[in-house]
Design an enzyme around this catalytic site. Sequence first.
Site, PDB file in Angstrom:
ATOM      1  N   TRP A   1       1.112  -1.504  -0.073  1.00 17.96           N
ATOM      2  CA  TRP A   1      -0.356   0.133   0.131  1.00 17.96           C
ATOM      3  C   TRP A   1       1.232   1.306   0.678  1.00 17.96           C
ATOM      4  O   TRP A   1       0.556   2.052  -0.056  1.00 17.96           O
ATOM      5  CB  TRP A   1      -1.182   0.148   1.183  1.00 17.96           C
ATOM      6  CG  TRP A   1      -2.034  -1.132   0.810  1.00 17.96           C
ATOM      7  CD1 TRP A   1      -1.821  -2.492   1.988  1.00 17.96           C
ATOM      8  CD2 TRP A   1      -3.084  -1.547   0.046  1.00 17.96           C
ATOM      9  NE1 TRP A   1      -2.704  -3.177   1.593  1.00 17.96           N
ATOM     10  CE2 TRP A   1      -3.028  -2.893   0.512  1.00 17.96           C
ATOM     11  CE3 TRP A   1      -3.558  -0.825  -0.905  1.00 17.96           C
ATOM     12  CZ2 TRP A   1      -4.496  -3.173  -0.669  1.00 17.96           C
ATOM     13  CZ3 TRP A   1      -4.619  -1.322  -1.854  1.00 17.96           C
ATOM     14  CH2 TRP A   1      -4.419  -2.273  -1.644  1.00 17.96           C
TER      15      TRP A   1
ATOM     16  N   ASP B   1      -1.012   6.571   6.635  1.00 18.66           N
ATOM     17  CA  ASP B   1      -2.442   5.965   6.591  1.00 18.66           C
ATOM     18  C   ASP B   1      -2.440   4.915   7.682  1.00 18.66           C
ATOM     19  O   ASP B   1      -1.155   4.028   7.630  1.00 18.66           O
ATOM     20  CB  ASP B   1      -1.694   5.316   4.744  1.00 18.66           C
ATOM     21  CG  ASP B   1      -2.842   3.982   4.598  1.00 18.66           C
ATOM     22  OD1 ASP B   1      -3.931   4.101   5.332  1.00 18.66           O
ATOM     23  OD2 ASP B   1      -3.075   3.437   3.424  1.00 18.66           O
TER      24      ASP B   1
ATOM     25  N   LYS C   1     -11.918  -1.633   8.731  1.00 23.41           N
ATOM     26  CA  LYS C   1     -10.710  -2.562   9.251  1.00 23.41           C
ATOM     27  C   LYS C   1     -11.598  -2.449  11.100  1.00 23.41           C
ATOM     28  O   LYS C   1     -12.302  -3.486  11.739  1.00 23.41           O
ATOM     29  CB  LYS C   1      -9.768  -2.395   9.003  1.00 23.41           C
ATOM     30  CG  LYS C   1      -9.048  -1.900   7.972  1.00 23.41           C
ATOM     31  CD  LYS C   1      -9.041  -3.049   7.249  1.00 23.41           C
ATOM     32  CE  LYS C   1      -7.974  -3.014   5.960  1.00 23.41           C
ATOM     33  NZ  LYS C   1      -8.052  -3.880   4.832  1.00 23.41           N
TER      34      LYS C   1
END
Length: 366
Positions: free
Chosen positions: A106, A176, A200
């Site tokens: 990511w 992030d 999440k």
Amino acid sequence: MLTKAQRAYNFNAGPSALPLEVLEKAQKELVDFQGTGMSLMELSHRSPAYEQVHNQAIANLKELMNIPDNYQVLFLQGGASTQFAMVPMNFLPADQKAAYVLTGAWSEKANKEAKMFGDTYVPFTSKETNHNRIPKLDELTFEDNTAYVHITSNNTIFGTEWFEFPDTGDIPLIADMSSDIMSHPVDVSKFAMIYAGAQKNLGPSGVTVAIVRDDLLARANIENVPTMLRYDTHVKNNSLYNTPPTFGIYMLGLVLEWAKEQGGLEAITKRNQEKAALIYDVIDASNGFYRGHAEKDSRSLMNITFRVSNEELEKQFLAEAKAAGFVGLNGHRSVGGCRASTYNAVPYEACKALSEFMIEFQKKNS
């Protein structure tokens, strides 16, 4: 209605487990929200009933994360992947570079997107060791002309997590935190910006939270940036410039209320540590039957990645685990292996059951 005993052992990496209490409350309110005669999904986002939900969710997030007054909390859409582009569009001037610390897929994608809008450099990458560790802080140095430093605090695919963060001085630090936000206390004041997809630890997919410091907002580029991709658009309109994902924000608000009822982030952290230890202890005691991917001091509390001693046994392990009611244990399609995602809403009992299954599987196949 399913009882706790009947619910699947959900280890999905995202969308992931939600607290049963939250789902049950949403179920009760689904058709008639607080006497309105409408579902919350039917309410106008300009209505007082919805605005109360919206503003209370912001207030609860500020309380739980101890967010200082000089930060704005935004509810956005497009996931963290849209933030990969929004961040450089707003905060990467033509005469500066952005630093991207690469600890997984990511962060690599975030860097790739940023390159479309300006210059970046990489002060550290763990790619050579298949992203199995987080850098030591003394491994990181940043150039003087750096617009911001970007990190990914938890790496869902590789199972590594930052527990100490670099002191970047006057350079804004942006993180992030999609897969570990709200899993343990974080000193928000160390960051100029934190963003996270909700799916999440915060709620269902469809909502992205951004926490942005005022001084970073003040330097944002607002020329030639589309209206919806400018942070100031959402700040000025309390994230209500257009129709927000109202049901997702409502669910996020319920999750935040649940987190407060659990005792806040200190209590949640303790439970997350206990849950992860159940599984890591089995890996460490297996004499190589199970092999963890991440170095021990970089191990994530949210995503436990491991391999079984050989490929055939690994396939058998995953098949038998699925038959036993364990969901989502396959590793990411790009790396394979096994992964147990133990987010906040995954109960201790599920992790205990998985650890016992792993022990029994080893006994039968050693």
